[in-house]
Design a protein around this motif. Structure first.
Motif, PDB file in Angstrom:
ATOM      1  N   THR A  87     -14.120 -10.654  31.915  1.00 49.40           N
ATOM      2  CA  THR A  87     -13.551 -11.981  31.715  1.00 49.40           C
ATOM      3  C   THR A  87     -13.172 -12.603  33.055  1.00 49.40           C
ATOM      4  OG1 THR A  87     -11.383 -10.993  31.417  1.00 49.40           O
ATOM      5  CG2 THR A  87     -12.639 -11.442  29.446  1.00 49.40           C
ATOM      6  N   ILE A  88     -13.171 -13.929  33.060  1.00 49.22           N
ATOM      7  CA  ILE A  88     -12.680 -14.636  34.236  1.00 49.22           C
ATOM      8  C   ILE A  88     -11.496 -15.496  33.823  1.00 49.22           C
ATOM      9  CG2 ILE A  88     -14.754 -14.689  35.673  1.00 49.22           C
ATOM     10  CD1 ILE A  88     -15.324 -17.465  34.418  1.00 49.22           C
ATOM     11  N   GLU A  89     -10.624 -15.765  34.782  1.00 51.06           N
ATOM     12  CA  GLU A  89      -9.452 -16.579  34.488  1.00 51.06           C
ATOM     13  C   GLU A  89      -9.643 -17.960  35.095  1.00 51.06           C
ATOM     14  OE1 GLU A  89      -6.292 -12.899  34.793  1.00 51.06           O
ATOM     15  OE2 GLU A  89      -5.964 -14.729  35.948  1.00 51.06           O
ATOM     16  N   GLN A  90      -9.158 -18.946  34.376  1.00 46.71           N
ATOM     17  CA  GLN A  90      -9.266 -20.311  34.864  1.00 46.71           C
ATOM     18  C   GLN A  90      -7.898 -20.950  34.661  1.00 46.71           C
ATOM     19  OE1 GLN A  90     -11.783 -23.204  32.682  1.00 46.71           O
ATOM     20  NE2 GLN A  90     -13.260 -22.706  34.258  1.00 46.71           N
ATOM     21  N   ILE A  91      -7.319 -21.483  35.749  1.00 45.44           N
ATOM     22  CA  ILE A  91      -5.978 -22.063  35.631  1.00 45.44           C
ATOM     23  C   ILE A  91      -6.004 -23.174  34.586  1.00 45.44           C
ATOM     24  CG2 ILE A  91      -4.142 -23.297  36.854  1.00 45.44           C
ATOM     25  CD1 ILE A  91      -4.360 -20.658  38.076  1.00 45.44           C
ATOM     26  N   SER A  92      -5.083 -23.107  33.674  1.00 42.11           N
ATOM     27  CA  SER A  92      -5.073 -24.055  32.553  1.00 42.11           C
ATOM     28  C   SER A  92      -3.711 -24.742  32.496  1.00 42.11           C
ATOM     29  CB  SER A  92      -5.380 -23.284  31.280  1.00 42.11           C
ATOM     30  OG  SER A  92      -5.261 -24.120  30.176  1.00 42.11           O
ATOM     31  N   SER A  93      -3.469 -25.467  31.399  1.00 40.67           N
ATOM     32  CA  SER A  93      -2.195 -26.174  31.280  1.00 40.67           C
ATOM     33  C   SER A  93      -1.746 -26.156  29.826  1.00 40.67           C
ATOM     34  CB  SER A  93      -2.362 -27.617  31.739  1.00 40.67           C
ATOM     35  OG  SER A  93      -3.332 -28.233  30.929  1.00 40.67           O
ATOM     36  N   VAL A  94      -0.496 -26.547  29.603  1.00 36.96           N
ATOM     37  CA  VAL A  94       0.010 -26.611  28.238  1.00 36.96           C
ATOM     38  C   VAL A  94      -0.809 -27.617  27.439  1.00 36.96           C
ATOM     39  CG1 VAL A  94       2.019 -27.141  26.823  1.00 36.96           C
ATOM     40  CG2 VAL A  94       2.314 -25.929  28.956  1.00 36.96           C
ATOM     41  N   ALA A  95      -1.216 -28.705  28.114  1.00 32.38           N
ATOM     42  CA  ALA A  95      -2.001 -29.747  27.428  1.00 32.38           C
ATOM     43  C   ALA A  95      -3.276 -29.151  26.849  1.00 32.38           C
ATOM     44  CB  ALA A  95      -2.321 -30.870  28.398  1.00 32.38           C
ATOM     45  N   ARG A 143      -3.664 -16.226  29.134  1.00 33.25           N
ATOM     46  CA  ARG A 143      -2.719 -15.251  29.665  1.00 33.25           C
ATOM     47  C   ARG A 143      -1.921 -15.904  30.788  1.00 33.25           C
ATOM     48  NH1 ARG A 143      -5.296 -10.167  31.786  1.00 33.25           N
ATOM     49  NH2 ARG A 143      -3.225  -9.801  32.645  1.00 33.25           N
ATOM     50  N   PHE A 144      -0.813 -15.268  31.169  1.00 34.81           N
ATOM     51  CA  PHE A 144      -0.053 -15.733  32.323  1.00 34.81           C
ATOM     52  C   PHE A 144      -0.522 -14.922  33.525  1.00 34.81           C
ATOM     53  CE2 PHE A 144       2.982 -16.231  28.716  1.00 34.81           C
ATOM     54  CZ  PHE A 144       2.947 -17.614  28.676  1.00 34.81           C
ATOM     55  N   ASN A 145      -0.800 -15.597  34.654  1.00 32.15           N
ATOM     56  CA  ASN A 145      -1.220 -14.832  35.827  1.00 32.15           C
ATOM     57  C   ASN A 145       0.006 -14.421  36.639  1.00 32.15           C
ATOM     58  OD1 ASN A 145      -0.481 -17.089  37.203  1.00 32.15           O
ATOM     59  ND2 ASN A 145      -2.486 -17.524  38.071  1.00 32.15           N
ATOM     60  N   LYS A 146      -0.244 -13.794  37.809  1.00 29.45           N
ATOM     61  CA  LYS A 146       0.886 -13.231  38.554  1.00 29.45           C
ATOM     62  C   LYS A 146       1.777 -14.329  39.143  1.00 29.45           C
ATOM     63  CE  LYS A 146      -2.272 -12.442  42.334  1.00 29.45           C
ATOM     64  NZ  LYS A 146      -3.145 -11.493  42.958  1.00 29.45           N
ATOM     65  N   ASN A 147       1.250 -15.565  39.248  1.00 27.89           N
ATOM     66  CA  ASN A 147       2.097 -16.673  39.713  1.00 27.89           C
ATOM     67  C   ASN A 147       2.786 -17.396  38.560  1.00 27.89           C
ATOM     68  OD1 ASN A 147       1.240 -16.138  42.303  1.00 27.89           O
ATOM     69  ND2 ASN A 147      -0.571 -17.435  42.061  1.00 27.89           N
ATOM     70  N   HIS A 148       2.769 -16.756  37.389  1.00 30.73           N
ATOM     71  CA  HIS A 148       3.429 -17.273  36.183  1.00 30.73           C
ATOM     72  C   HIS A 148       2.785 -18.550  35.660  1.00 30.73           C
ATOM     73  CE1 HIS A 148       7.292 -15.153  37.809  1.00 30.73           C
ATOM     74  NE2 HIS A 148       6.271 -14.324  37.606  1.00 30.73           N
ATOM     75  N   LEU A 149       1.527 -18.785  36.046  1.00 29.24           N
ATOM     76  CA  LEU A 149       0.825 -19.967  35.531  1.00 29.24           C
ATOM     77  C   LEU A 149      -0.013 -19.552  34.326  1.00 29.24           C
ATOM     78  CD1 LEU A 149      -0.429 -21.433  38.895  1.00 29.24           C
ATOM     79  CD2 LEU A 149       1.355 -22.397  37.457  1.00 29.24           C
ATOM     80  N   ILE A 150      -0.203 -20.496  33.405  1.00 32.05           N
ATOM     81  CA  ILE A 150      -1.003 -20.151  32.228  1.00 32.05           C
ATOM     82  C   ILE A 150      -2.490 -20.299  32.566  1.00 32.05           C
ATOM     83  CG2 ILE A 150      -0.837 -22.469  31.166  1.00 32.05           C
ATOM     84  CD1 ILE A 150      -0.606 -20.786  28.495  1.00 32.05           C
TER      85      ILE A 150
END
Lengths: 189, 168
Positions: free
Chosen positions: B7-15, B155-162
């Motif tokens: 899997t890859i992670e992509q910075i996302s938002s609440v929106a 998921r939440f990454n290590k910088n606490h971003l979703i």
């Protein structure tokens, strides 16, 4: 005459003794089901083992009796008659809520997840997609339970292990492989 | 048959989380994560404006309760804080506890059961830090025997971003 022994063929009564064995509508409506009961009737009766059927399966069969296609509705009606007869003599047990009108496959997948860690489960289904989805559950990593046994039946009422009869497709043959094979078989240089 | 997926992670938002789903389910490990608290402190308004709630299973709450007794000292404290935070969220109508309280199955299995049950009618998003669960849920997107809406995983990454998790 050479007799070929199929290694994936299983003894259904032995499996019913140690596992809860679910039947789905595709297995019940299959021509092999009558043969299966005919072949094993005396042993099933003597050992007092049962098949299990979900109410969503029965409701689905009842839905099929109202089908516009005459062949389907007749087949479903005959299947239901057989099923109710077997239920009367305790050879088949119905499980779940009688008013369960959810999709049958979904309910079977849920039953597998829900009961997998408390009791060993087996499924007899001739639906290829459901077989694949149930086999996939055996490889779940987050949740360990008893391994599921997935089986299908032939027209003559024999039951086979679907997982063992899968053809492994992990290593598809490359062109080099084919070349090597032809070279070795036909001594092409 | 076994589909191993990276899997890859992509910075996302609440929106984005609110757009792609009808039900947002949160796993135990993500509830304890600091990112959960930060997501709500930034995005509380968005949840209220869209009349949306987070869904948590009964089993997740009981897992947290178990951790307050048996966990290590730091974890015990985190679990207690999280339970208090959950109670605050319930009072503010931002979170709802669902599922059967008598069900003894572990949380991961109950999440899978819940998804199977409601996938055909609702779009579900799951927030989890568990890699095994992520892989199993991605496999669930490929079920053939019955159709449903596609699951989305966060998921939440290590910088606490979703972050949104996608198959590479």
């Amino acid at each position: 005459m050479k007799v070929i022994q199929n290694k994936s063929c299983v003894n259904i009564v032995e499996i019913m003794k140690e596992r809860v064995c679910y039947l789905d509508s595709s297995a019940l409506m299959h021509a092999g089901f009558t043969e299966l009961i005919r072949r094993n009737y005396s042993i099933i009766k003597a050992d007092g083992v049962q098949f299990h059927v979900l109410y969503s399966t029965i409701n689905f069969l009842e839905y099929l009796t109202r089908s516009e296609n005459i062949v389907t509705s007749a087949a479903a009606a005959v299947t239901l008659e057989k099923l109710y007869c077997l239920m009367k003599y305790q050879m088949v047990i119905a499980e779940g809520k009688p008013d369960n009108h959810y999709i049958e496959n979904q309910q079977l997948l849920i039953a597998a997840i829900r009961h997998r860690n408390t009791k060993p489960i087996a499924f007899i289904t001739n639906n290829r997609a459901l077989q694949n989805d149930l086999i996939t559950q055996n490889s779940y990593k987050s949740y360990l339970g008893n391994k599921l046994k997935i089986m299908h039946m032939s027209r003559s009422g024999y039951v086979f292990d679907s997982e063992k009869s899968l053809v492994p497709s992990e290593f598809p043959e490359t062109e080099d492989d084919i070349d090597n094979k032809i070279m070795s078989l036909f001594r092409v240089s | 048959m076994n589909i191993s997926c990276s899997t890859i992670e992509q910075i996302s938002s609440v929106a984005e989380l609110l757009i792609v789903s009808d039900i947002i389910m949160v796993d135990t490990c993500s509830l304890i994560h600091d990112g959960f608290r930060e997501m709500l402190s930034h995005g509380e308004e968005q949840f209220i404006q869209n009349h949306r709630k987070l869904f948590v299973l009964h089993s997740a709450v009981s897992e947290l309760e178990k951790l307050t007794i048996t966990g290590e000292t730091a974890l015990r404290k985190d679990a207690r804080c999280t339970l208090d935070f959950i109670n605050v969220l319930i009072k503010r109508h931002l979170l709802i506890v669902v599922g059967e309280s008598q069900n003894a199955l572990i949380n991961d299995a109950q999440i899978m059961e819940y998804i199977l049950r409601y996938r055909s009618v609702k779009r579900i998003a799951v927030i989890t830090q568990d890699n095994d669960l992520t892989e199993d849920l991605f496999q669930m997107n490929q079920l053939k025997s019955f159709q449903g809406n596609e699951l989305s995983l966060f998921r939440f990454n290590k910088n606490h971003l979703i972050c949104r998790q996608l198959i590479a």
